[in-house]
Structures are given as structure tokens and as C-alpha cells.
Design a protein around this motif. Sequence first.
Motif, PDB file in Angstrom:
ATOM      1  N   GLY A 239      10.276  58.461 -37.878  1.00  0.00           N
ATOM      2  CA  GLY A 239      11.014  58.886 -36.703  1.00  0.00           C
ATOM      3  C   GLY A 239      10.977  60.382 -36.483  1.00  0.00           C
ATOM      4  N   GLN A 240      10.508  61.145 -37.475  1.00  0.00           N
ATOM      5  CA  GLN A 240      10.474  62.594 -37.331  1.00  0.00           C
ATOM      6  C   GLN A 240       9.140  63.072 -36.760  1.00  0.00           C
ATOM      7  N   GLY A 299      13.787  66.613 -36.577  1.00  0.00           N
ATOM      8  CA  GLY A 299      14.345  65.491 -35.824  1.00  0.00           C
ATOM      9  C   GLY A 299      15.358  64.686 -36.621  1.00  0.00           C
ATOM     10  N   ALA A 300      16.414  64.256 -35.912  1.00  0.00           N
ATOM     11  CA  ALA A 300      17.449  63.402 -36.502  1.00  0.00           C
ATOM     12  C   ALA A 300      17.280  61.956 -36.069  1.00  0.00           C
ATOM     13  N   PHE A 301      16.110  61.615 -35.530  1.00  0.00           N
ATOM     14  CA  PHE A 301      15.827  60.260 -35.042  1.00  0.00           C
ATOM     15  C   PHE A 301      15.361  59.410 -36.213  1.00  0.00           C
ATOM     16  N   VAL A 320       6.220  55.011 -28.328  1.00  0.00           N
ATOM     17  CA  VAL A 320       6.253  53.968 -29.356  1.00  0.00           C
ATOM     18  C   VAL A 320       5.950  54.534 -30.738  1.00  0.00           C
ATOM     19  N   THR A 321       5.375  55.734 -30.821  1.00  0.00           N
ATOM     20  CA  THR A 321       4.918  56.231 -32.126  1.00  0.00           C
ATOM     21  C   THR A 321       6.053  56.356 -33.148  1.00  0.00           C
ATOM     22  N   PRO A 322       7.181  57.040 -32.848  1.00  0.00           N
ATOM     23  CA  PRO A 322       8.254  57.056 -33.851  1.00  0.00           C
ATOM     24  C   PRO A 322       8.931  55.705 -34.015  1.00  0.00           C
ATOM     25  N   ILE A 323       8.922  54.872 -32.964  1.00  0.00           N
ATOM     26  CA  ILE A 323       9.512  53.538 -33.052  1.00  0.00           C
ATOM     27  C   ILE A 323       8.714  52.676 -34.025  1.00  0.00           C
ATOM     28  N   HIS A 419      20.956  56.187 -30.699  1.00  0.00           N
ATOM     29  CA  HIS A 419      20.137  57.278 -31.214  1.00  0.00           C
ATOM     30  C   HIS A 419      18.937  57.419 -30.273  1.00  0.00           C
ATOM     31  N   HIS A 420      18.743  58.592 -29.725  1.00  0.00           N
ATOM     32  CA  HIS A 420      17.623  58.725 -28.785  1.00  0.00           C
ATOM     33  C   HIS A 420      16.943  60.075 -28.961  1.00  0.00           C
ATOM     34  N   GLU A 421      15.689  60.080 -28.633  1.00  0.00           N
ATOM     35  CA  GLU A 421      14.901  61.302 -28.647  1.00  0.00           C
ATOM     36  C   GLU A 421      14.189  61.385 -27.314  1.00  0.00           C
ATOM     37  N   ARG A 422      14.402  62.502 -26.630  1.00  0.00           N
ATOM     38  CA  ARG A 422      13.769  62.668 -25.320  1.00  0.00           C
ATOM     39  C   ARG A 422      12.312  63.008 -25.515  1.00  0.00           C
TER      40      ARG A 422
END
Length: 427
Positions: A239-240, A299-301, A320-323, A419-422
Motif C-alpha cells: 500500500g505504500q 504513505g499510511a495506506f 489498482v497497484t496498491p490495492i 482509508h483512502h489515497e488520492r
Amino acid sequence: MARAGLYGLLAANAVVVAVLFVRAGFGADALVLLGRLTGLYGALLMAFQLLLVARLPWLDRRIGMDRLTLWHRWTGFALLWTLLAHAVFITCGYAGMSSLDPVDQLVDLAETVEGVLRAVVALALLLVVGAVSARRARRRLAYETWHFIHLYTYVAVVLAFTHQVAAGSTFTASTAATAYWYGLWGAALTAVLAGRVVLPLWRNRRHRLRVTAVVPENDHVVSVHITGRDLHRLPARAGQFFLWRFLTRDRWWQANPYSLSAAPDGRGLRLTVKAAGDGSAALRGLRPGTRVFAEGPYGAFTALHRTRPDVLLVAGGVGVTPIRALLEELHGHAVVLYRVTAEADAVLHDELRRLALARGAELHLITGPPVPDRLAPAELARLVPDLTDRDVYVCGPPGMTAAVLRSLRELGVPRRQIHHERFSLAG
């Protein structure tokens, strides 16, 4: 807690500045006094800006780089208006006392008072940086161009500090004031030096990263595989992201943010990138063996902020990459919603399908144009009936992310579970 700590730190320093200002006395024109006060708060905001962009691991793990960057953006505009007010008040105040017009007064101050010319140059640089950071201008600039212009902020910081030392009467009003301002600037600059210079240099010297393979995923997306020494000691989580600098002759000076597209396994790292600018498009031509300089992880994702045993993962496009990396690391039952315009745009879909099957997760590929909204509240509730009992991770283009967050709020998902990352230029 970290957010409250940052707000508290800023508020406490604002009180200290006010006390030092009052103790320095009021023997000047009212406009000049306002100018001095706004200048002091401008200096405080500038030091706070440095802390926000220092990329300290402790802050990043708890708040997240995207939120720190958002605070940095709004603090930057507040800083710009504060410094403009400082210049206007000071110039008009002295103009009123000398009978010069404001323009001639500014020229006179720049020519006769040490440090004022440096302040004028610093303000001009900040105006340019502010102009290119406005949304309309930012959308028209390549990330690399914007980033290069943004670096001039550091020149402005140095010029502004030397101006404060040379011309700031409150700076030298007392031993306590001088110690405070030197301590404030010293702490801010030390944070930047540690987070953005010392730590990245140490980690890259330790790990010696290199490209091992470049794998096209489709016509517009490529995966870059990287290895190095002692990667099990690199504190990266699924996720980072990192700021990647590929040390080729024509790209060594560019740093681009790309997420990990696979959970770190201690042996290698992988990023998957869509061509969105000159830097990302050039990755297809990288050769195995190319040295890599990486800043991060950021990142805190991550799974560190989970509150519930089960999760919903929502991805859009190459977001989709961090997912995909999170799905590999997360425990508990997972539902994955992958939103793309057409099935051909579903990067890493085959990997996701195999991974979902191996981990007992549900995978839904949702295709179609942006309108109608296929992730509206009713559709989300149908696909994930127990939505409010799950942690929800969202990563995708800004428009999709905003729409999903609205749907989650409407469905009553608690804020602490979201939890979201723009995602925009980062892969």
C-alpha cells in the motif's frame, strides 16, 4: 493523535510569537506593526511548511503523505497571502511616514535596508510557485516540470530567513526571541535534512537498488522489477509508495511517485506504472542493471490502520497497484471492486483473479463509462451487504475516489474505517 499533536504544536508556537511580538514593544506606525506581525506569522508558517514536507517516517506512518501534502498545499496558500500582507503593510506604513508612493518606497527599502531585496526575491519566487500550484495551472503541467519549479521554494526559504535575521527587529528584540527563532528554524531545517537527505542517502547506500526486469502489461502500462541488498530490512509495507529516481543519463534528476504493486517480500520490489508524463513513459525503455535511487517508503495506506477483521478494497484504473499489494498482505475476508472503463483497461486483472482465488476473496470487475455511477450507494450496498462492518480501502482517480467516499458516508460507514489515497500521477 498525530494530527492533534501537529495542530497543537502550531497553536503553541503561534502564542509564543504573539508574546514575543508584544514584549518587543509598539513604538511604530500601526501599518508597520501589522506588517511586522504578519511577517512573523509568515516565518512561522514557513517553518511549519518545512516540517510538513520533511517526510519524517514517524509522521508519515500515522498521517499519510497524501494528507500531509494536502495540508502543505493549504498552508502554502496561507503563507503566500500572509507574506503578501506583510509586504503591503510594511511598504504602505513606511510610505505614509516618508510621503513616497508605495512603489518608490519599496524600491527605497530594497536599496537601503539590508535583507529587504532578498525578501522581495523570495516573495517573487513564492508567487511563481503559488501560481503553478493553482489547480488550473497544475493540470496543464507535467509532474516533472511542476516538481522542478517547486524546488525553488527552498531558495525562497533561505532568502526569507536571512531577511528575518538582517531586518527583523523582533528577531533581535531579546535573547529569548533570538533563541526562539534560531531554535524554530534550526528544528525545521534539521527535520528536512534528516528526512529528505540523510535517511534516503543512508537507505540507498545500504540497499543498492537495481532494475532486474521491465515487463509491459499492455500498450500503456509497464511493471518494473527491482532488487537490492538486505531488502528484508527495508521498512516497506503493501500500500505504500516510493519516490523513484532511475539513474539514466537523461532521467537521473527526475523523481516520480509510484506505488508498490506487490507486497514486499524481502527479495524484490515491483511498481506498475501508466504512461502519464515524460518520466513514466520513459520507464518502458529502462534496461536491467539500471541503478535506482528511491526515497521512502511513504504513505499510511497500509494494514497498520485496520479496525475491523474484514475489508473492502476499491480500485479505479491503475490505482489498482496498491490495492493488489494490499490484497496479498491483508488477512480476513476481502471483497475487491475494480472499476475500469473497459475490460482491456483492467491492469493486473489476471493476477488479482488468481490472488483472490488463493485467498478466498471476492473479486468484482466493474466496467462501463463514468456515468452512470456504478459505485453509487445502492450498488455498493448490493455488492457488499455487510459494508459497515468492514474496513474500506479506496484508491483511484480523484473523481472516482471522491464519489466512492460520498457513497460510503451516505451508507453510514464510520470515518475511522475508511482509508483512502488520492491517486493522480502516482502509479
